[in-house]
Write a protein that holds these residues in place. Sequence first.
Motif, mmCIF file in Angstrom:
data_model
loop_
_atom_site.group_PDB
_atom_site.id
_atom_site.type_symbol
_atom_site.label_atom_id
_atom_site.label_comp_id
_atom_site.label_asym_id
_atom_site.label_seq_id
_atom_site.Cartn_x
_atom_site.Cartn_y
_atom_site.Cartn_z
ATOM 1 N N GLY A 138 0.812 -1.215 0.000
ATOM 2 C CA GLY A 138 0.000 0.000 0.000
ATOM 3 C C GLY A 138 0.843 1.261 0.000
ATOM 4 N N THR A 139 1.839 1.270 0.839
ATOM 5 C CA THR A 139 2.642 2.493 0.936
ATOM 6 C C THR A 139 3.327 2.797 -0.393
ATOM 7 N N ASN A 151 0.961 4.536 -2.740
ATOM 8 C CA ASN A 151 0.848 5.971 -2.459
ATOM 9 C C ASN A 151 2.093 6.727 -2.918
ATOM 10 N N TYR A 188 -3.603 8.056 7.713
ATOM 11 C CA TYR A 188 -2.488 7.116 7.631
ATOM 12 C C TYR A 188 -2.351 6.650 6.192
ATOM 13 N N ASP A 212 -7.406 4.270 10.163
ATOM 14 C CA ASP A 212 -6.713 4.233 11.450
ATOM 15 C C ASP A 212 -6.983 5.439 12.340
ATOM 16 N N ASP A 257 -7.056 7.241 -1.380
ATOM 17 C CA ASP A 257 -6.389 6.050 -0.848
ATOM 18 C C ASP A 257 -7.481 5.108 -0.329
ATOM 19 N N ILE A 307 -6.806 1.833 0.234
ATOM 20 C CA ILE A 307 -6.031 0.647 0.596
ATOM 21 C C ILE A 307 -6.735 -0.123 1.709
ATOM 22 N N GLN A 308 -7.332 0.604 2.632
ATOM 23 C CA GLN A 308 -8.057 -0.065 3.713
ATOM 24 C C GLN A 308 -9.564 -0.150 3.448
#
Length: 394
Positions: free
Chosen positions: A108-109, A112, A135, A191, A219, A221-222
């Motif tokens: 994920g990072t 980004n 986050y 988060d 984002d 991702i979550q």
Amino acid sequence: MDFSEDTFLRHLAPTSPFPFRIPVERAEGIYIYSSNGRRYTDMISGIGVSNIGHRHPSVVNAIKAQVDKHLHVMVYGEYIQSSSNMLAKKLTSLLPPTLDCVYLVNSGTEANEGALKLSKRLTGRTELVSFRNSYHGSTHGSMSVSGNESKKAAFRPLLPDVRFIAFNNIAELQEITTRTAAVIMETIQGDAGVRIPSKQFMKALRKRCDETGAVLILDEIQCGMGRTGTLFAFEQFDITPDILTIGKAFGGGLPIAAFISGHARMQQLSHDPMLGHITTLGGNPVCCASALSTLEVITTGNLLKDVERKGLLIQSLLAHAKIRAIRRTGLMLAIDFDTEERVQRIVTSALSDGVIGFWFLSHPYSFRLAPPLTITDDEIREACAVILKAIENS
Ligand SMILES: Cc1ncc(COP(=O)(O)O)c(C=O)c1O
């Protein structure tokens, strides 16, 4: 086999002084089985990864079939591989036409990082705008645009020219200007304890980015991959980002992530400089096969349609005087209590009764639940009974 705590503590670097330390022998569906004969209900999906449960049979078969053909053959972007072709075609068929080109990475990072670099490249600008308590990952660039100062201070200097504004605050959108390369935002802040923006805010954000020429990065991702009841959370706000980042559940349990944008925009990555954004293992064929199968499972049948109903069921079952508030979208829940210590007691007690819940990175008063979307109503009832008992005894 080696399930020794000694090896774990001696030879694997830690992320905190208090790891969970479940000795995992195998996992299937919503359950994790430990080497000491216990069964745990995974109510956090390995932090937003196992959205279709552990070892979904279709995913396992797809992985096995790809393993029998080839593993890594070349760095990302050079050879034509059927697994990444099929994944990109399927994924973009499920997205708006302006998101028709996929760059595959490993985490994920990294997704980004790629999105931020692409934004700079597209605009020729440097300023990045992000939101407080966000986050976006732990590498330097993603950490620079993450809002939790207590996690960042030790690693400065980070990226310059980053500015933070309040989440879901329309007035602060004026901070986005013609100097801004990109605005990066979690469509649903994870988060920070499941923070859900208003539709009005999201539309104002889209409008402000259009007015200033800032690239809008969402984002997911979550919160993506069905977690909120639609394949992607942005679908519920009637806007489309310029770049979408996905990861975690995307790989169905293998490491793969992506940043996705329009074809013309993505072409900028091929020149000036050539090879200015590369990855060796991004788009790994086994991970692509796993991700394609996961996408097919998520988008077939009633899985997505049932997410909201299951989320509501959990919310209605978790009625207790000690609960201060529940923030929820789909099957992504933050349950607020009065103190951090109480949340700690609830996590520990539920775990000792075989149910895994967790904390949030930037919101200590909340108990985290994000079960596999495949969880059944009976399994929800069973897990919630254990959680209620933990709350009662906390
Ligand atoms: C919203 C969001 N973005 C980015 C990341 C980073 O993903 P990864 O841990 O795969 O680098 C996470 C991980 O928790 C996340 O929740």
